[in-house]
Design an enzyme around this catalytic site. Structure first.
Site, mmCIF file in Angstrom:
data_model
loop_
_atom_site.group_PDB
_atom_site.id
_atom_site.type_symbol
_atom_site.label_atom_id
_atom_site.label_comp_id
_atom_site.label_asym_id
_atom_site.label_seq_id
_atom_site.Cartn_x
_atom_site.Cartn_y
_atom_site.Cartn_z
ATOM 1 N N LEU A 64 6.743 -4.195 3.522
ATOM 2 C CA LEU A 64 5.680 -3.987 4.512
ATOM 3 C C LEU A 64 4.373 -3.537 3.855
ATOM 4 O O LEU A 64 4.368 -3.098 2.711
ATOM 5 C CB LEU A 64 6.166 -2.944 5.529
ATOM 6 C CG LEU A 64 7.355 -3.419 6.381
ATOM 7 C CD1 LEU A 64 8.098 -2.243 7.017
ATOM 8 C CD2 LEU A 64 6.881 -4.405 7.443
ATOM 9 N N PRO A 65 3.249 -3.631 4.593
ATOM 10 C CA PRO A 65 1.942 -3.387 3.970
ATOM 11 C C PRO A 65 1.672 -1.964 3.477
ATOM 12 O O PRO A 65 1.037 -1.792 2.441
ATOM 13 C CB PRO A 65 0.949 -3.745 5.084
ATOM 14 C CG PRO A 65 1.687 -4.660 5.993
ATOM 15 C CD PRO A 65 3.122 -4.210 5.943
ATOM 16 N N THR A 93 5.053 -1.269 -1.516
ATOM 17 C CA THR A 93 4.350 -0.295 -2.356
ATOM 18 C C THR A 93 3.675 0.702 -1.427
ATOM 19 O O THR A 93 2.777 0.326 -0.664
ATOM 20 C CB THR A 93 3.270 -0.989 -3.214
ATOM 21 O OG1 THR A 93 3.895 -1.986 -4.014
ATOM 22 C CG2 THR A 93 2.576 0.015 -4.118
ATOM 23 N N LYS A 168 5.911 2.891 -10.153
ATOM 24 C CA LYS A 168 5.061 1.741 -9.789
ATOM 25 C C LYS A 168 3.571 2.077 -9.936
ATOM 26 O O LYS A 168 2.804 1.305 -10.528
ATOM 27 C CB LYS A 168 5.385 1.328 -8.348
ATOM 28 C CG LYS A 168 4.401 0.395 -7.680
ATOM 29 C CD LYS A 168 4.610 -1.045 -8.048
ATOM 30 C CE LYS A 168 3.506 -1.921 -7.459
ATOM 31 N NZ LYS A 168 3.609 -3.301 -7.835
ATOM 32 N N LYS A 243 -5.576 -1.161 -3.871
ATOM 33 C CA LYS A 243 -4.617 -0.375 -3.069
ATOM 34 C C LYS A 243 -3.762 0.511 -3.996
ATOM 35 O O LYS A 243 -3.602 1.706 -3.765
ATOM 36 C CB LYS A 243 -3.711 -1.326 -2.271
ATOM 37 C CG LYS A 243 -2.549 -0.624 -1.589
ATOM 38 C CD LYS A 243 -1.496 -1.574 -1.054
ATOM 39 C CE LYS A 243 -0.236 -0.795 -0.685
ATOM 40 N NZ LYS A 243 0.835 -1.603 -0.133
HETATM 41 P P1 NAD Z 1 1.728 -9.542 3.490
HETATM 42 O O1 NAD Z 1 0.589 -8.979 4.270
HETATM 43 O O2 NAD Z 1 1.692 -10.967 3.073
HETATM 44 O O3 NAD Z 1 3.103 -9.284 4.258
HETATM 45 C C1 NAD Z 1 3.380 -8.159 5.047
HETATM 46 C C2 NAD Z 1 4.171 -8.643 6.253
HETATM 47 O O4 NAD Z 1 4.561 -7.514 7.032
HETATM 48 C C3 NAD Z 1 3.353 -9.560 7.174
HETATM 49 O O5 NAD Z 1 4.055 -10.772 7.377
HETATM 50 C C4 NAD Z 1 3.226 -8.753 8.456
HETATM 51 O O6 NAD Z 1 3.220 -9.554 9.632
HETATM 52 C C5 NAD Z 1 4.458 -7.887 8.385
HETATM 53 N N1 NAD Z 1 4.392 -6.677 9.210
HETATM 54 C C6 NAD Z 1 3.362 -5.812 9.344
HETATM 55 N N2 NAD Z 1 3.712 -4.814 10.187
HETATM 56 C C7 NAD Z 1 4.976 -5.061 10.578
HETATM 57 C C8 NAD Z 1 5.892 -4.402 11.436
HETATM 58 N N3 NAD Z 1 5.562 -3.274 12.070
HETATM 59 N N4 NAD Z 1 7.113 -4.942 11.618
HETATM 60 C C9 NAD Z 1 7.465 -6.096 10.975
HETATM 61 N N5 NAD Z 1 6.648 -6.767 10.160
HETATM 62 C C10 NAD Z 1 5.420 -6.255 9.957
HETATM 63 O O7 NAD Z 1 1.852 -8.589 2.191
HETATM 64 P P2 NAD Z 1 2.651 -8.897 0.835
HETATM 65 O O8 NAD Z 1 1.700 -9.457 -0.172
HETATM 66 O O9 NAD Z 1 3.911 -9.605 1.152
HETATM 67 O O10 NAD Z 1 2.941 -7.398 0.353
HETATM 68 C C11 NAD Z 1 3.992 -6.633 0.908
HETATM 69 C C12 NAD Z 1 4.170 -5.381 0.077
HETATM 70 O O11 NAD Z 1 4.447 -5.754 -1.288
HETATM 71 C C13 NAD Z 1 2.927 -4.489 0.027
HETATM 72 O O12 NAD Z 1 3.327 -3.145 0.087
HETATM 73 C C14 NAD Z 1 2.294 -4.838 -1.316
HETATM 74 O O13 NAD Z 1 1.511 -3.774 -1.839
HETATM 75 C C15 NAD Z 1 3.539 -5.101 -2.155
HETATM 76 N N6 NAD Z 1 3.323 -5.989 -3.329
HETATM 77 C C16 NAD Z 1 2.652 -7.155 -3.193
HETATM 78 C C17 NAD Z 1 2.479 -7.985 -4.304
HETATM 79 C C18 NAD Z 1 1.740 -9.298 -4.188
HETATM 80 O O14 NAD Z 1 1.422 -9.903 -5.233
HETATM 81 N N7 NAD Z 1 1.454 -9.800 -2.989
HETATM 82 C C19 NAD Z 1 3.013 -7.612 -5.547
HETATM 83 C C20 NAD Z 1 3.739 -6.425 -5.646
HETATM 84 C C21 NAD Z 1 3.884 -5.607 -4.527
#
Ligand code: NAD
Length: 290
Positions: A64-65, A93, A168, A243
């Site tokens: 999740l975000p 994260t 992390k 972030k």
């Molecule tokens: P994203 O925004 O693509 O995905 C997040 C998902 O969570 C979305 O589909 C959103 O609809 C869903 N969501 C939000 N609130 C919700 C709720 N209450 N219930 C259910 N679903 C909900 O983000 P991402 O890139 O997939 O990143 C997710 C996590 O991974 C973050 O914490 C980010 O910091 C971490 N991360 C991302 C990357 C990257 O390269 N994208 C790398 C390492 C870590």
């Protein structure tokens, strides 16, 4: 195993697909209908409420975000809805404080929980080659490892609840600062009349060598293929680096750690994102030094 997956975005979508591919029955939930439809395509069972998706499962994985959302989802849709004894794995994260407090609340509600943030971006999530750094008890780590290894190439125990997030943000603070330092070195080398490839050949086997240079070179056409070769698209967005640096600065303030390089990296990425580059790969910060 029966697993509920909550948060099927850029990262979670590929991770849930890999769990299904490994033979697990995956109940999928996201607020986005498109994400749910994609999860169905990849072999998961879509649910329209998180509290329904977690019924009868052995484990729950979330991606999740931010910490506020993680706390809200676990407090309102997981605790008291998932079977007692279910293993809870949050791969998002988030800040160390929330990871610790949600972990403690999980224990109180009768669950084992680990924080298991990842290193590796969307491509690694899709390919099942993420690295997981895990915070939680030895017993919960052993249970989580069996599931996480279906989504990654490395699963490492960092300590108690919150230790995964600590590892992390320390890692990503180092990454942010080393990327900027690598960009500076390449730009100055050129100003001094060095050929970038020649400087790479020297520095990549000398003491300045680092991951941002040899695996993720910020200059196009130098080193292995990286987002720089694709006009800085794809890869790890500058907004996500910011972030993580903000989370690192929050932790530095709370612990009294002295992090001048981390603070400078956070400030430079803040300016870069505010200048409209949130979606560019974080190595594009080299353009500000031209
Ligand atoms: P994203 O925004 O693509 O995905 C997040 C998902 O969570 C979305 O589909 C959103 O609809 C869903 N969501 C939000 N609130 C919700 C709720 N209450 N219930 C259910 N679903 C909900 O983000 P991402 O890139 O997939 O990143 C997710 C996590 O991974 C973050 O914490 C980010 O910091 C971490 N991360 C991302 C990357 C990257 O390269 N994208 C790398 C390492 C870590």
């Amino acid at each position: 195993m029966k697993i509920a997956f909550i948060g099927l975005g850029n990262m979670g979508g590929g991770m849930a697909a890999n769990l299904a591919k490994a033979g697990h029955a995956v109940n999928a939930f996201d607020l986005s209908d498109d994400a749910l439809a994609a999860a169905k395509e990849s072999g998961c069972m879509p649910f329209s409420a998180a509290c329904d998706a977690v019924q009868g499962v052995d484990a729950i994985v979330s991606m999740l975000p931010n910490g506020k959302i993680v706390d809200a989802v676990y407090q309102s849709d997981v605790f008291g809805h998932a079977p007692e004894g279910a293993l809870l794995i949050d791969c998002s994260t988030i800040d160390v404080g929330t990871a610790k407090s949600v972990g403690a609340a999980a224990t109180q509600a009768g669950y084992m929980m680990v924080d298991a943030p990842v290193s590796g971006g969307i491509a690694a999530a899709n390919a099942g080659t993420l690295a997981f750094m895990v915070g939680g008890s030895q017993e919960s780590f052993a249970r989580a490892e069996a599931i996480l290894s279906d989504m990654g190439k490395a699963v490492i125990h960092a300590g108690d609840n919150g230790a995964g997030q600590s590892a992390k943000i320390c890692n990503n603070m180092l990454l942010g600062a080393s990327m900027i330092a690598t960009c500076e070195a390449f730009m100055m080398a050129q100003k001094l009349g060095l050929d970038p490839q020649n400087f790479y050949d020297i520095s990549s086997v000398s003491s300045g060598q680092n991951w941002s240079m040899t695996s993720y070179c910020p200059l196009p056409g130098v080193g292995p293929t990286s987002p720089a070769d694709n006009d800085y698209q794809g890869g790890f967005a500058a907004a996500l680096m910011l972030k993580d640096l903000r989370l690192a600065m929050e932790a530095a303030n709370q612990t009294g750690a002295d992090t001048p390089m981390g603070a400078k990296a956070a400030q430079l990425y803040e300016q870069f994102v505010e200048a409209g580059h949130a979606g560019s790969d974080f190595s594009a910060i080299i353009k500000t030094l031209e």
